[in-house]
Design an enzyme around this catalytic site. Sequence first.
Site, PDB file in Angstrom:
ATOM      1  N   LYS A   5      -9.018  44.393  15.698  1.00  0.00           N
ATOM      2  CA  LYS A   5      -9.543  43.121  15.181  1.00  0.00           C
ATOM      3  C   LYS A   5     -10.533  43.370  14.039  1.00  0.00           C
ATOM      4  O   LYS A   5     -11.609  43.933  14.246  1.00  0.00           O
ATOM      5  CB  LYS A   5     -10.235  42.387  16.338  1.00  0.00           C
ATOM      6  N   LYS A  13     -10.581  33.650  20.691  1.00  0.00           N
ATOM      7  CA  LYS A  13     -11.192  32.378  21.089  1.00  0.00           C
ATOM      8  C   LYS A  13     -10.215  31.493  21.857  1.00  0.00           C
ATOM      9  O   LYS A  13     -10.590  30.813  22.811  1.00  0.00           O
ATOM     10  CB  LYS A  13     -11.689  31.672  19.841  1.00  0.00           C
ATOM     11  N   LYS A  42      -2.720  30.381  18.663  1.00  0.00           N
ATOM     12  CA  LYS A  42      -2.899  29.023  19.189  1.00  0.00           C
ATOM     13  C   LYS A  42      -1.663  28.613  19.998  1.00  0.00           C
ATOM     14  O   LYS A  42      -1.779  28.027  21.079  1.00  0.00           O
ATOM     15  CB  LYS A  42      -3.123  28.029  18.051  1.00  0.00           C
ATOM     16  N   GLY A  69     -12.286  27.830  13.703  1.00  0.00           N
ATOM     17  CA  GLY A  69     -13.265  28.236  12.699  1.00  0.00           C
ATOM     18  C   GLY A  69     -13.546  27.135  11.701  1.00  0.00           C
ATOM     19  O   GLY A  69     -14.699  26.825  11.390  1.00  0.00           O
ATOM     20  N   ASN A  70     -12.469  26.485  11.221  1.00  0.00           N
ATOM     21  CA  ASN A  70     -12.685  25.496  10.166  1.00  0.00           C
ATOM     22  C   ASN A  70     -13.235  24.181  10.702  1.00  0.00           C
ATOM     23  O   ASN A  70     -13.667  23.336   9.930  1.00  0.00           O
ATOM     24  CB  ASN A  70     -11.395  25.267   9.380  1.00  0.00           C
TER      25      ASN A  70
HETATM   26  P1  ADP Z   1      -8.822  27.967  12.915  1.00  0.00           P
HETATM   27  O1  ADP Z   1      -9.722  28.600  11.882  1.00  0.00           O
HETATM   28  O2  ADP Z   1      -8.934  26.496  13.015  1.00  0.00           O
HETATM   29  O3  ADP Z   1      -8.907  28.631  14.262  1.00  0.00           O
HETATM   30  P2  ADP Z   1      -6.584  29.267  11.574  1.00  0.00           P
HETATM   31  O4  ADP Z   1      -7.008  29.155  10.155  1.00  0.00           O
HETATM   32  O5  ADP Z   1      -6.697  30.580  12.237  1.00  0.00           O
HETATM   33  O6  ADP Z   1      -7.340  28.144  12.419  1.00  0.00           O
HETATM   34  O7  ADP Z   1      -5.095  28.719  11.775  1.00  0.00           O
HETATM   35  C1  ADP Z   1      -4.687  27.485  11.214  1.00  0.00           C
HETATM   36  C2  ADP Z   1      -3.862  27.792   9.983  1.00  0.00           C
HETATM   37  O8  ADP Z   1      -2.653  28.417  10.383  1.00  0.00           O
HETATM   38  C3  ADP Z   1      -3.387  26.621   9.173  1.00  0.00           C
HETATM   39  O9  ADP Z   1      -4.375  26.181   8.275  1.00  0.00           O
HETATM   40  C4  ADP Z   1      -2.174  27.202   8.448  1.00  0.00           C
HETATM   41  O10 ADP Z   1      -2.547  27.651   7.172  1.00  0.00           O
HETATM   42  C5  ADP Z   1      -1.791  28.423   9.270  1.00  0.00           C
HETATM   43  N1  ADP Z   1      -0.412  28.467   9.747  1.00  0.00           N
HETATM   44  C6  ADP Z   1       0.319  29.591   9.830  1.00  0.00           C
HETATM   45  N2  ADP Z   1       1.522  29.362  10.318  1.00  0.00           N
HETATM   46  C7  ADP Z   1       1.587  28.022  10.583  1.00  0.00           C
HETATM   47  C8  ADP Z   1       2.606  27.161  11.103  1.00  0.00           C
HETATM   48  N3  ADP Z   1       3.790  27.632  11.476  1.00  0.00           N
HETATM   49  N4  ADP Z   1       2.301  25.856  11.250  1.00  0.00           N
HETATM   50  C9  ADP Z   1       1.116  25.363  10.882  1.00  0.00           C
HETATM   51  N5  ADP Z   1       0.103  26.127  10.366  1.00  0.00           N
HETATM   52  C10 ADP Z   1       0.346  27.449  10.218  1.00  0.00           C
HETATM   53 MG    MG Z   2      -9.307  29.177   9.746  1.00  0.00          MG
END
Ligand code: ADP
Ligand code: MG
Length: 319
Positions: A127, A211, A273, A9-10
């Site tokens: 969800k 995703k 992930k 997302g980011n």
């Molecule tokens: P995206 O939007 O890129 O799909 P998310 O925001 O859902 O990603 O997930 C990434 C975030 O997960 C990171 O910014 C962090 O804040 C969080 N996070 C939670 N647990 C962990 C961890 N164990 N290690 C690293 N990041 C983590």
């Molecule tokens: Mg995010």
Amino acid sequence: MRVLLALGGNAMTNMDGRARVEDQLAAAQTAMAAVAGLVAERVDVVITHGNGPQVGNLLVKNELAAAVVPPVPLDWCGAQTQGTLGFILMNALDTALAERGLDKRSATVVTRARVAGDDPGFTTPTKPIGRFLPAAEAQLLVEHGETWQDRGEKGWRRVVASPEPLEILDGPAVHALVEAGFVVVANGGGGIPVVHDPNGSLRGVEAVIDKDLGAVLLARTVAADVLVIATDVPRAVLRYGEPDAEPVGLVTVAEMRRLAGEGHFASGSMGPKVDAACRFVEQGGSRSVITDLQHIVTAVADPAGQSAGTVVVPNPTGG
Ligand code: ADP
Ligand code: MG
């Protein structure tokens, strides 16, 4: 080498999560600069992406305009965001490739992901999507057949099924384009969920596919060697946010499963992930990488995971 790159997302919005047009164009530019870096290394790249903020925006338009133009179902929103994001990613990619003097064409395929009509997600939706609404406004949408839940202080929020993707129906088309040398954008938002009705016809369903699980399926469909999950942290971290936090570099899939079992990776962010990274390797992939956009090229070039990324590899054989 063939890489399936899953943009989070980011990677598709501003740092603060905003999805204004200029935020999305800027994010696409950063992400596609990294892709051009991979193409320069003679890597085949297939791109997929999240669409949460974009679908959230479409849902608001649906709500606000419902009295004037008919709202469209969630699967239509998924198709629309696959088209729009594919368009802006291709524009950004063509620019980034031209800057490097690389001659490579891009293509976007709108893809449907088949899910089971009896997936447990449809009886118990989990969800959350879109914005919070006051009870009275949510009630109106409940009367239109949607499921909304009381989330306390913040108000009510819509929840939908998050079914397991079983097959990317348009996978062969994506595969053919990759084989023909295209950089392909596909299966955004995890794919548009469809079910096969008993009479054989296909029907879009109001659901959201994870995703990262969609990315694993696409990676297998195009025979990718490496799955790269791009997010906003350079590595997955143990004891995240604590004083003794420790980034994970090279790790076997068995070890990563064990660490996930200990609860190091939050569900709803890093958890899915890590699960996707493990699944890809368990299903025969040679390597999964979790990292940020800045480290993609380095991480892909470094199978030992010494310089960048969390790198999940198969368990040693015979041991
Ligand atoms: P995206 O939007 O890129 O799909 P998310 O925001 O859902 O990603 O997930 C990434 C975030 O997960 C990171 O910014 C962090 O804040 C969080 N996070 C939670 N647990 C962990 C961890 N164990 N290690 C690293 N990041 C983590
Ligand atoms: Mg995010």
